[in-house]
Design an enzyme around this catalytic site. Structure first.
Site, PDB file in Angstrom:
ATOM      1  N   SER A 155       0.850  -1.192   0.000  1.00  0.00           N
ATOM      2  CA  SER A 155       0.000   0.000   0.000  1.00  0.00           C
ATOM      3  C   SER A 155       0.888   1.244   0.000  1.00  0.00           C
ATOM      4  CB  SER A 155      -0.852  -0.002   1.276  1.00  0.00           C
ATOM      5  OG  SER A 155      -1.511   1.229   1.465  1.00  0.00           O
ATOM      6  N   TYR A 168      -2.132  -1.259  10.420  1.00  0.00           N
ATOM      7  CA  TYR A 168      -2.145  -1.367   8.945  1.00  0.00           C
ATOM      8  C   TYR A 168      -0.813  -0.897   8.370  1.00  0.00           C
ATOM      9  CZ  TYR A 168      -4.015  -1.064   4.173  1.00  0.00           C
ATOM     10  OH  TYR A 168      -4.251  -1.233   2.818  1.00  0.00           O
TER      11      TYR A 168
HETATM   12  N1  NAD Z   1      -8.789   0.035  -1.385  1.00  0.00           N
HETATM   13  C1  NAD Z   1      -7.741   0.761  -1.069  1.00  0.00           C
HETATM   14  O1  NAD Z   1      -7.824   1.998  -0.987  1.00  0.00           O
HETATM   15  C2  NAD Z   1      -6.390   0.105  -0.862  1.00  0.00           C
HETATM   16  C3  NAD Z   1      -5.253   0.915  -0.917  1.00  0.00           C
HETATM   17  C4  NAD Z   1      -4.000   0.322  -0.761  1.00  0.00           C
HETATM   18  C5  NAD Z   1      -3.890  -1.042  -0.564  1.00  0.00           C
HETATM   19  N2  NAD Z   1      -5.021  -1.805  -0.498  1.00  0.00           N
HETATM   20  C6  NAD Z   1      -4.837  -3.245  -0.322  1.00  0.00           C
HETATM   21  O2  NAD Z   1      -5.300  -3.889  -1.475  1.00  0.00           O
HETATM   22  C7  NAD Z   1      -5.705  -5.230  -1.157  1.00  0.00           C
HETATM   23  C8  NAD Z   1      -7.062  -5.503  -1.758  1.00  0.00           C
HETATM   24  O3  NAD Z   1      -8.035  -4.679  -1.117  1.00  0.00           O
HETATM   25  P1  NAD Z   1      -9.325  -4.097  -1.857  1.00  0.00           P
HETATM   26  O4  NAD Z   1      -9.144  -2.650  -1.978  1.00  0.00           O
HETATM   27  O5  NAD Z   1      -9.630  -4.875  -3.082  1.00  0.00           O
HETATM   28  O6  NAD Z   1     -10.418  -4.341  -0.704  1.00  0.00           O
HETATM   29  P2  NAD Z   1     -11.619  -5.414  -0.585  1.00  0.00           P
HETATM   30  O7  NAD Z   1     -12.039  -5.410   0.826  1.00  0.00           O
HETATM   31  O8  NAD Z   1     -12.634  -5.122  -1.634  1.00  0.00           O
HETATM   32  O9  NAD Z   1     -10.929  -6.797  -0.982  1.00  0.00           O
HETATM   33  C9  NAD Z   1     -10.101  -7.503  -0.097  1.00  0.00           C
HETATM   34  C10 NAD Z   1     -10.465  -8.968  -0.206  1.00  0.00           C
HETATM   35  O10 NAD Z   1      -9.620  -9.702   0.695  1.00  0.00           O
HETATM   36  C11 NAD Z   1     -10.422 -10.649   1.344  1.00  0.00           C
HETATM   37  N3  NAD Z   1      -9.873 -11.033   2.645  1.00  0.00           N
HETATM   38  C12 NAD Z   1      -9.711 -10.244   3.733  1.00  0.00           C
HETATM   39  N4  NAD Z   1      -9.257 -10.966   4.762  1.00  0.00           N
HETATM   40  C13 NAD Z   1      -9.111 -12.237   4.308  1.00  0.00           C
HETATM   41  C14 NAD Z   1      -8.667 -13.439   4.893  1.00  0.00           C
HETATM   42  N5  NAD Z   1      -8.289 -13.505   6.173  1.00  0.00           N
HETATM   43  N6  NAD Z   1      -8.615 -14.556   4.118  1.00  0.00           N
HETATM   44  C15 NAD Z   1      -9.020 -14.526   2.822  1.00  0.00           C
HETATM   45  N7  NAD Z   1      -9.471 -13.413   2.224  1.00  0.00           N
HETATM   46  C16 NAD Z   1      -9.507 -12.288   2.957  1.00  0.00           C
HETATM   47  C17 NAD Z   1     -11.774  -9.978   1.524  1.00  0.00           C
HETATM   48  O11 NAD Z   1     -12.776 -10.936   1.746  1.00  0.00           O
HETATM   49  C18 NAD Z   1     -11.925  -9.208   0.233  1.00  0.00           C
HETATM   50  O12 NAD Z   1     -12.607  -9.926  -0.764  1.00  0.00           O
HETATM   51  C19 NAD Z   1      -5.646  -5.314   0.371  1.00  0.00           C
HETATM   52  O13 NAD Z   1      -4.449  -5.967   0.758  1.00  0.00           O
HETATM   53  C20 NAD Z   1      -5.616  -3.867   0.803  1.00  0.00           C
HETATM   54  O14 NAD Z   1      -5.000  -3.696   2.047  1.00  0.00           O
HETATM   55  C21 NAD Z   1      -6.257  -1.261  -0.652  1.00  0.00           C
END
Ligand code: NAD
Length: 271
Positions: A155, A168
């Protein structure tokens, strides 16, 4: 025209929705078959909505619409043994494994003095131990395949930091470290390991509930409120923007890129 990943197989965690789904669809469009897992059920402690089994099924439908095969199973990335058996079985069904995208993660916002031990521990278990588990169950298959590409989702918070998210921020810095450490040891097997560092992405994680949680946290320390403003005139990226970077790192176009930390954040880490 043949895609960049024709004949490859990719394992993606957190694939029920958001970035994980976008990665599955994009890598499939480039020619890869997919092994997808997601907890696809209630997420611990988060303020945003959890994904469902139906979300994971929709990812499977979208991959099949690209004329690719998919093995999609519910699994918690904290459960090493179950993940290993799903990946081993997926490799048996699809023949090999070349690409790994450790994308599953959670984000819990709270000022430092409202961060509970449970909040901190759950974040580390999911975002750090879950990523370690993902690499540990899949790297042996990449060695068997003669090489491959592992992409870990960190991130903006893993290069700069995310205020009001000590757990985080620590977890995403750890992911950056995991990428470098695995890259060093797996390089001799022709396995590249890189991390991607999204800014804000429009997914189920970045919802109004999260914006409200952030607004409440900023009230405790308003001077941190402007941190992470993008330079480009867009407050957030689409999941497909991150998938484009993942597809690049997975492909031979990136064949000498390893141990790298690639930001897709519209410049927000430098604000
Ligand atoms: N959305 C943002 O602004 C953002 C920014 C930077 C980084 N991220 C990172 O990107 C990645 C994807 O996030 P996203 O934005 O698609 O959010 P999201 O919540 O839509 O998707 C994350 C997915 O991970 C799954 N997940 C969470 N915990 C889990 C577990 N213990 N076992 C299996 N699956 C699990 C959730 O069920 C979900 O489907 C994450 O690692 C997040 O930290 C997100």
């Amino acid at each position: 025209m043949a895609g960049k990943l024709e004949g490859k197989v990719a394992f993606i965690t957190g694939a029920a929705r958001g970035q994980g789904r976008a990665h599955a669809v994009r890598l499939a469009r480039e020619g890869a078959d997919i092994i997808a897992i997601d907890v696809a059920g209630p997420l611990p402690l988060v303020v945003y909505e959890s994904p469902t089994e139906e979300d994971l099924r929709e990812t499977a439908r979208l991959v099949k619409a690209e004329n690719r095969r998919i093995v999609a199973e519910r699994c918690d990335v904290r459960d090493l043994a179950t993940m290993r058996s799903i990946v081993d079985d997926g490799v048996r069904q699809l023949g090999r494994l070349d690409i790994v995208v450790a994308n599953a993660g959670i984000c819990i916002l709270a000022p430092w003095d409202e961060t509970t031990p449970e909040n901190f521990q759950t974040t580390i278990d999911t975002n750090v131990v879950g990523v370690w588990n993902t690499v540990m169950v899949s790297a042996p298959h990449l060695i068997t395949a003669g090489g491959g590409s592992i992409i870990l989702t960190s991130s903006y918070a893993g290069k700069k930091m995310q205020p009001f998210a000590v757990g985080y921020t620590a977890s995403k810095h750890a992911v950056t470290g995991l990428a470098r450490a695995f890259a060093a040891e797996l390089g001799r097997h022709r396995i590249r390991v890189n991390s991607v560092h999204p800014g804000t992405v429009k997914t189920g994680m970045a919802t109004a509930d999260m914006q409200n949680a952030m607004a409440r946290a900023i009230e405790t320390n308003p001077s941190l409120g402007n941190m992470g403003t993008p330079f480009l005139p867009a407050w957030a990226m689409e999941a497909e923007d991150i998938a484009g970077a993942v597809a690049f790192l997975a492909s031979d176009d990136a064949r000498f890129i390893t141990s790298e930390h690639l930001s897709i954040d519209a410049g927000m880490q430098y604000f």
